[in-house]
Design an enzyme around this catalytic site. Structure first.
Site, PDB file in Angstrom:
ATOM      1  N   GLU A 190      49.654  23.727  -1.339  1.00  0.00           N
ATOM      2  CA  GLU A 190      50.530  22.623  -0.821  1.00  0.00           C
ATOM      3  C   GLU A 190      51.394  21.946  -1.958  1.00  0.00           C
ATOM      4  OE1 GLU A 190      49.648  23.960   3.225  1.00  0.00           O
ATOM      5  OE2 GLU A 190      51.165  23.065   2.097  1.00  0.00           O
ATOM      6  N   SER A 209      59.147  22.831   0.911  1.00  0.00           N
ATOM      7  CA  SER A 209      59.803  22.760   2.418  1.00  0.00           C
ATOM      8  C   SER A 209      60.079  21.192   2.534  1.00  0.00           C
ATOM      9  CB  SER A 209      58.661  23.211   3.270  1.00  0.00           C
ATOM     10  OG  SER A 209      57.445  22.303   3.339  1.00  0.00           O
TER      11      SER A 209
HETATM   12  N1  HBI Z   1      45.664  26.398  10.203  1.00  0.00           N
HETATM   13  N2  HBI Z   1      47.656  27.366  11.128  1.00  0.00           N
HETATM   14  C1  HBI Z   1      46.741  26.749  10.039  1.00  0.00           C
HETATM   15  N3  HBI Z   1      47.627  26.489   8.575  1.00  0.00           N
HETATM   16  C2  HBI Z   1      46.926  25.935   7.423  1.00  0.00           C
HETATM   17  O1  HBI Z   1      47.574  25.664   6.537  1.00  0.00           O
HETATM   18  C3  HBI Z   1      45.509  25.285   7.596  1.00  0.00           C
HETATM   19  C4  HBI Z   1      44.787  25.616   8.770  1.00  0.00           C
HETATM   20  N4  HBI Z   1      43.800  24.996   9.326  1.00  0.00           N
HETATM   21  C5  HBI Z   1      43.013  24.489   8.120  1.00  0.00           C
HETATM   22  C6  HBI Z   1      43.691  24.219   6.936  1.00  0.00           C
HETATM   23  N5  HBI Z   1      44.946  24.513   6.870  1.00  0.00           N
HETATM   24  C7  HBI Z   1      43.112  23.434   5.956  1.00  0.00           C
HETATM   25  O2  HBI Z   1      41.889  22.978   6.256  1.00  0.00           O
HETATM   26  C8  HBI Z   1      42.870  24.419   4.687  1.00  0.00           C
HETATM   27  O3  HBI Z   1      42.459  23.396   3.666  1.00  0.00           O
HETATM   28  C9  HBI Z   1      41.527  25.146   4.782  1.00  0.00           C
HETATM   29 FE    FE Z   2      50.979  24.478   4.549  1.00  0.00          FE
END
Ligand code: HBI
Ligand code: FE
Length: 292
Positions: A190, A209
């Site tokens: 990220e 983004s």
């Molecule tokens: N769900 N759709 C989506 N996108 C993400 O980036 C995402 C998620 N659920 C959990 C999550 N990211 C974070 O907890 C990550 O660190 C795993």
């Molecule tokens: Fe993301």
């Protein structure tokens, strides 16, 4: 089936259903793996126009701020005139790195998220933000997920890192170490920066983004920029509703992949013995990487 449990993406903890806000996506019609149809024909001309404005704002400033791998891959999203069709995008992507893009109603539980990544299926939120959210949005929408995350899935090494992250996530769930692993995701996927001969550049989707954070993360003297260190990252808390106070800088995607290849069990154990570090804090003797 609504995603009952709070899903902490690292952005504001979001609860659906019984939570304080109605879900923006249609979780009820999602499949058991939380994927759903993109329903591309439902996008309005205004939504395609908003996507184009978001795309053009970032594309106009990415040179000199985004990493070369991103700049060379963003063209694979196709024309900025309209929101890409995930099935078309998946055809191109699959040929390159075996990944595909799948639609989800929004944030999904960590287990489901890890399982999709481990299977080289990147979850992209189907809905687009509202015009009034042009400058800032709390949850990931289709623009953040597509423009921010998908181009680097065309890079073979980064694509392997993302799949290994998913596999590691499934193990972390069993070790109750998701919060530590979420910090790794936060400070690399990220909000990661990468060293280049021309200086530091952005590769993290949350930066790429973001209208303001792309320049801020690379050029501002305010935040701390620390060399990549897995345990340091897992100890460091992060901010969910402002620009980051700390960025971690990798030397290469290969370094990131190699550093995260070993089993994390002993690392989780070591990190748990050490105090957490506040976002923005600099440890005694820590050398910082200069801004541009
Ligand atoms: N769900 N759709 C989506 N996108 C993400 O980036 C995402 C998620 N659920 C959990 C999550 N990211 C974070 O907890 C990550 O660190 C795993
Ligand atoms: Fe993301």
């Amino acid at each position: 089936m609504l995603a009952e449990k709070a899903v902490n993406q690292g952005v504001a903890p979001v609860t659906y259903g019984q939570g304080d806000r109605p879900p923006r996506g249609d979780y009820a019609s999602a499949r058991a793996d939380y994927t759903c149809d993109q329903n591309w024909s439902a996008y309005t001309p205004e939504e395609h126009a908003l996507y184009r404005r978001l795309y053009e704002r970032q594309a106009a400033q990415m040179r000199g701020l985004a990493c070369d791998e991103f700049i060379s891959a963003v063209q694979h999203l196709g024309t900025p005139e309209r929101i890409p069709r995930f099935d078309e995008l998946s055809q191109t992507l699959y040929k390159r790195t075996g990944w595909e893009v799948v639609a989800v109603p929004g944030l999904i539980p960590e287990e489901a998220f890890f399982a999709l990544l481990a299977a080289r299926r990147f979850p992209v939120t189907g809905w687009l933000r509202k015009p009034e959210e042009f400058d800032y949005i709390v949850e990931p929408d289709v623009f953040h997920d597509l423009f921010g995350h998908v181009p680097l899935l065309f890079d073979p090494v980064f694509a392997d890192y993302m799949q290994a992250y998913g596999a590691g996530g499934l193990k972390a769930s069993r070790l109750d170490a998701c919060e530590l692993l979420a910090r790794l995701y936060w400070y690399t996927v990220e909000f990661g920066l990468i060293r280049t001969p021309q200086g530091v550049r952005a590769y993290g989707a949350g930066i790429l983004s973001s209208a303001g954070e792309l320049r801020y993360s690379v050029q501002s003297p305010e935040p701390s920029r620390v060399g990549f260190d897995l345990q340091r990252i897992m100890r460091t808390r992060y901010k969910i509703d402002s620009y980051q106070a700390t960025y971690f800088v990798i030397d290469s995607f290969q370094q990131l992949f190699d550093a995260t290849a070993p089993d994390f069990t002993p690392i989780y154990r070591a990190v748990r013995e050490l105090p957490e570090i506040e976002a923005g804090a600099v440890l005694p003797g820590e050398s910082l990487i200069a801004a541009e």
